[in-house]
Design a protein around this motif. Structure first.
Motif, PDB file in Angstrom:
ATOM      1  N   LEU A 237      39.518  30.019  41.879  1.00 22.15           N
ATOM      2  CA  LEU A 237      40.410  29.871  43.023  1.00 22.15           C
ATOM      3  C   LEU A 237      41.644  29.060  42.647  1.00 22.15           C
ATOM      4  O   LEU A 237      42.773  29.412  43.011  1.00 22.15           O
ATOM      5  N   PHE A 238      41.428  27.977  41.915  1.00 23.36           N
ATOM      6  CA  PHE A 238      42.548  27.107  41.551  1.00 23.36           C
ATOM      7  C   PHE A 238      43.491  27.799  40.569  1.00 23.36           C
ATOM      8  O   PHE A 238      44.723  27.767  40.729  1.00 23.36           O
ATOM      9  N   LEU A 239      42.925  28.460  39.545  1.00 21.26           N
ATOM     10  CA  LEU A 239      43.773  29.132  38.556  1.00 21.26           C
ATOM     11  C   LEU A 239      44.491  30.332  39.159  1.00 21.26           C
ATOM     12  O   LEU A 239      45.653  30.600  38.825  1.00 21.26           O
ATOM     13  N   GLN A 314      44.448  40.965  40.627  1.00 26.03           N
ATOM     14  CA  GLN A 314      44.144  40.178  41.827  1.00 26.03           C
ATOM     15  C   GLN A 314      42.838  40.655  42.458  1.00 26.03           C
ATOM     16  O   GLN A 314      41.981  39.842  42.834  1.00 26.03           O
ATOM     17  N   TYR A 315      42.683  41.950  42.594  1.00 25.45           N
ATOM     18  CA  TYR A 315      41.505  42.523  43.243  1.00 25.45           C
ATOM     19  C   TYR A 315      40.234  42.177  42.468  1.00 25.45           C
ATOM     20  O   TYR A 315      39.232  41.762  43.051  1.00 25.45           O
ATOM     21  N   ARG A 316      40.278  42.330  41.146  1.00 22.80           N
ATOM     22  CA  ARG A 316      39.094  42.049  40.353  1.00 22.80           C
ATOM     23  C   ARG A 316      38.734  40.565  40.392  1.00 22.80           C
ATOM     24  O   ARG A 316      37.556  40.201  40.487  1.00 22.80           O
ATOM     25  N   THR A 317      39.732  39.708  40.358  1.00 22.34           N
ATOM     26  CA  THR A 317      39.462  38.272  40.423  1.00 22.34           C
ATOM     27  C   THR A 317      38.893  37.880  41.785  1.00 22.34           C
ATOM     28  O   THR A 317      37.960  37.077  41.878  1.00 22.34           O
ATOM     29  N   LEU A 318      39.437  38.449  42.840  1.00 16.22           N
ATOM     30  CA  LEU A 318      38.925  38.154  44.178  1.00 16.22           C
ATOM     31  C   LEU A 318      37.511  38.692  44.369  1.00 16.22           C
ATOM     32  O   LEU A 318      36.716  38.110  45.110  1.00 16.22           O
ATOM     33  N   LEU A 319      37.168  39.797  43.706  1.00 17.27           N
ATOM     34  CA  LEU A 319      35.799  40.287  43.753  1.00 17.27           C
ATOM     35  C   LEU A 319      34.844  39.284  43.105  1.00 17.27           C
ATOM     36  O   LEU A 319      33.738  39.047  43.605  1.00 17.27           O
ATOM     37  N   GLN A 320      35.250  38.696  41.997  1.00 18.57           N
ATOM     38  CA  GLN A 320      34.426  37.678  41.352  1.00 18.57           C
ATOM     39  C   GLN A 320      34.271  36.451  42.244  1.00 18.57           C
ATOM     40  O   GLN A 320      33.182  35.889  42.364  1.00 18.57           O
ATOM     41  N   ILE A 321      35.356  36.039  42.899  1.00 18.71           N
ATOM     42  CA  ILE A 321      35.287  34.900  43.815  1.00 18.71           C
ATOM     43  C   ILE A 321      34.406  35.238  45.007  1.00 18.71           C
ATOM     44  O   ILE A 321      33.607  34.412  45.479  1.00 18.71           O
ATOM     45  N   SER A 322      34.515  36.470  45.511  1.00 13.10           N
ATOM     46  CA  SER A 322      33.685  36.904  46.631  1.00 13.10           C
ATOM     47  C   SER A 322      32.212  36.849  46.275  1.00 13.10           C
ATOM     48  O   SER A 322      31.382  36.376  47.068  1.00 13.10           O
TER      49      SER A 322
END
Length: 502
Positions: A237-239, A314-322
């Protein structure tokens, strides 16, 4: 210890079997700690909580995840429905409880169900939250002399470890007796980060465990304190936030330059600066014609695009965060475009299963039931509620169903038809179906009966609200001098008129 570790490594390399336990080239840099979660929390807990709170205050995805979690786990509130058989006594108890919920908060900022929502937010952010049960005097004017005071996790210092004067062990602010029961909590009198509180900094007060409710979702055996649910996602989230800020700033800087002038005579710029302190430049206006000196050249600025991989990244990173937060991607990003109906439905069902487990194993068990028990004790002792032989029958009288806020149907027509089919097939009862929507079946049945009585008096068809019932005679209302005969005849003649017209 080092020799034992080397011996295990040699034995593992010789026997093989589990790649995850090998120490070959691919896993040479994977050095996992063997420390217990309590030791890890003692070392890193304050930093994790501080970073989680910072993200919730400053990062849109983090705050959206917290609000989504609180809204789905608590919603309008997880409410009790007493199982007392006496209908009149049950109604009196429910009415008294509903009145008290508005007085439950010692700070006077919300009601009991608002405290539930705040508890859900705190457990998500800090991993835990505390409530102090505050008995009140009769002169305070409360319906039931009892209130709750919420204490954040930082109020119980992790470094408070040692041996108490009575010989009990204190671990991370919690005092245990000789057989491991929690007997007290050692809280700070003021929040360590609140400089506006005039109280003495660092002063600790011992509170009996009977006065404290500790809401926590432990993830390992023997765990004493909580860990933020944001912990696995804090770094990403921070990065990602930093990357977005850098990308936005890069586009902003690039867009500020409209054109560049190349001149063979730097001492003779294209246009003098308007401000002696500012850089040389030229104003651009629509339809403007600019004359250039011989040898001068103008290049129009073309800011670089973010590239075709920006959205995918962005989408792939947000999927990991999700996945790390346990929050569905649409709830995390407020992006309802990606994913079809079936995929969204499957994700929603999985999320609701997790939420339901948390509601009953954490919120109901740790907060709702203890508060309900202390409330009923205070209500009986204060005389606000009269329950015969309460002490002997306390466990039976405390029995209640805790009903969360109903889930909204994804496809109302299909879901309703499926539920009707289950009830007709005997796979579930109406009572269960109504309880899943957060209502009391007995109360719903009473309301339906009252509505049908009213419709019969008015001569209406309950299946078609507001429509006259063909062939149904309205019951005369006492005190009404209006002749009912004509009304009845008209009602009886309507079907015949319809047949004649057909």
């Amino acid at each position: 210890m080092s020799g034992s570790s080397n011996w295990r490594q040699r034995l593992g390399a010789f026997i093989g079997g589990f790649d995850a336990g090998q120490h070959h080239r691919r896993l040479r840099g994977f050095r996992a700690t063997r420390a217990h979660v309590n030791a890890l929390i003692a070392a890193s807990g304050p930093d994790i909580t501080a970073r989680a709170r910072w993200l919730v205050r400053n990062n849109g995805y983090a705050v959206n995840a917290v609000e989504s979690w609180a809204a789905n786990t608590v919603g309008d509130g997880i409410k009790p429905i007493s199982k007392i058989a006496d209908a009149a006594l049950k109604e009196e108890l429910q009415r008294l409880w509903l009145t008290w919920t508005d007085e439950a908060d010692a700070e006077g900022l919300t009601d009991f169900y608002g405290l539930q929502r705040r508890a859900a937010r705190e457990v998500f952010i800090a991993g835990e939250v505390f409530f102090r049960i505050r008995p009140r005097r009769a002169s305070d004017g409360l319906t039931v002399p009892l209130q709750l005071q919420m204490l954040p996790a930082e109020m119980l210092p992790l470094e408070q470890t040692g041996v108490a004067a009575n010989g009990n062990t204190i671990r991370q602010g919690i005092e245990f007796d000789r057989i491991g029961r929690r007997v007290a909590y050692h809280f700070l009198r003021r929040h360590p980060g609140d400089s506006t509180d005039p109280g003495l900094s660092g002063e600790v007060v011992r509170l009996p465990a009977a006065e404290i409710i500790h809401v926590i979702d432990p993830v390992e055996g023997g765990q004493l304190r909580g860990v933020s649910k944001l912990a696995p996602a804090i770094v990403k989230l921070f990065l990602l936030d930093q990357y977005d800020d850098a990308e936005l700033d890069r586009k902003k800087v690039a867009a500020m330059y409209a054109m560049f002038v190349t001149s063979p005579a730097p001492e003779n710029p294209l246009a003098p600066p308007d401000d002696e302190d500012g850089p040389a430049g030229v104003e651009i206006s629509p339809g403007q014609i600019v004359r250039l000196d011989p040898g001068e050249d103008v290049t129009v600025g073309q800011p670089a695009d973010s590239g075709g991989t920006y959205e995918l990244f962005q989408y792939r990173t947000l999927l990991q965060i999700s996945a790390a937060l346990g929050i569905p991607y649409p709830y995390l990003a407020n992006d309802m475009v990606k994913g079809n109906f079936s995929n969204s439905r499957l994700a929603l069902i999985e999320f609701r299963r997790r939420v339901s487990a948390w509601q009953h194993s954490v919120m109901v068990y740790q907060l709702c039931r203890p508060v309900y028990g202390r409330w009923m004790d205070a209500a009986v002792l204060s005389g606000a509620l009269s329950l015969p032989r309460y002490e002997a029958n306390r466990s039976r009288l405390l029995t209640a169903d805790w009903l969360p806020t109903k889930w909204d149907w994804v496809d109302p027509l299909k879901d309703a038809n499926a539920e009707i089919a289950q009830i007709e097939a005997g796979l579930k009862s109406r009572t269960q179906a109504i309880a899943e929507r957060g209502y009391d079946a007995e109360q719903v049945d009473r309301e339906i009966a009252a509505e049908r009585d009213r419709e019969r008096v008015l001569g209406l068809d309950f299946r078609r609200p507001g429509s006259p019932a063909p062939g149904v005679q309205a019951v005369p209302v006492q005190g009404d001098d209006t002749d009912q005969t004509d009304e009845t005849e008209v009602a009886e003649d309507r079907p015949r008129e319809a047949e004649d017209q057909s």
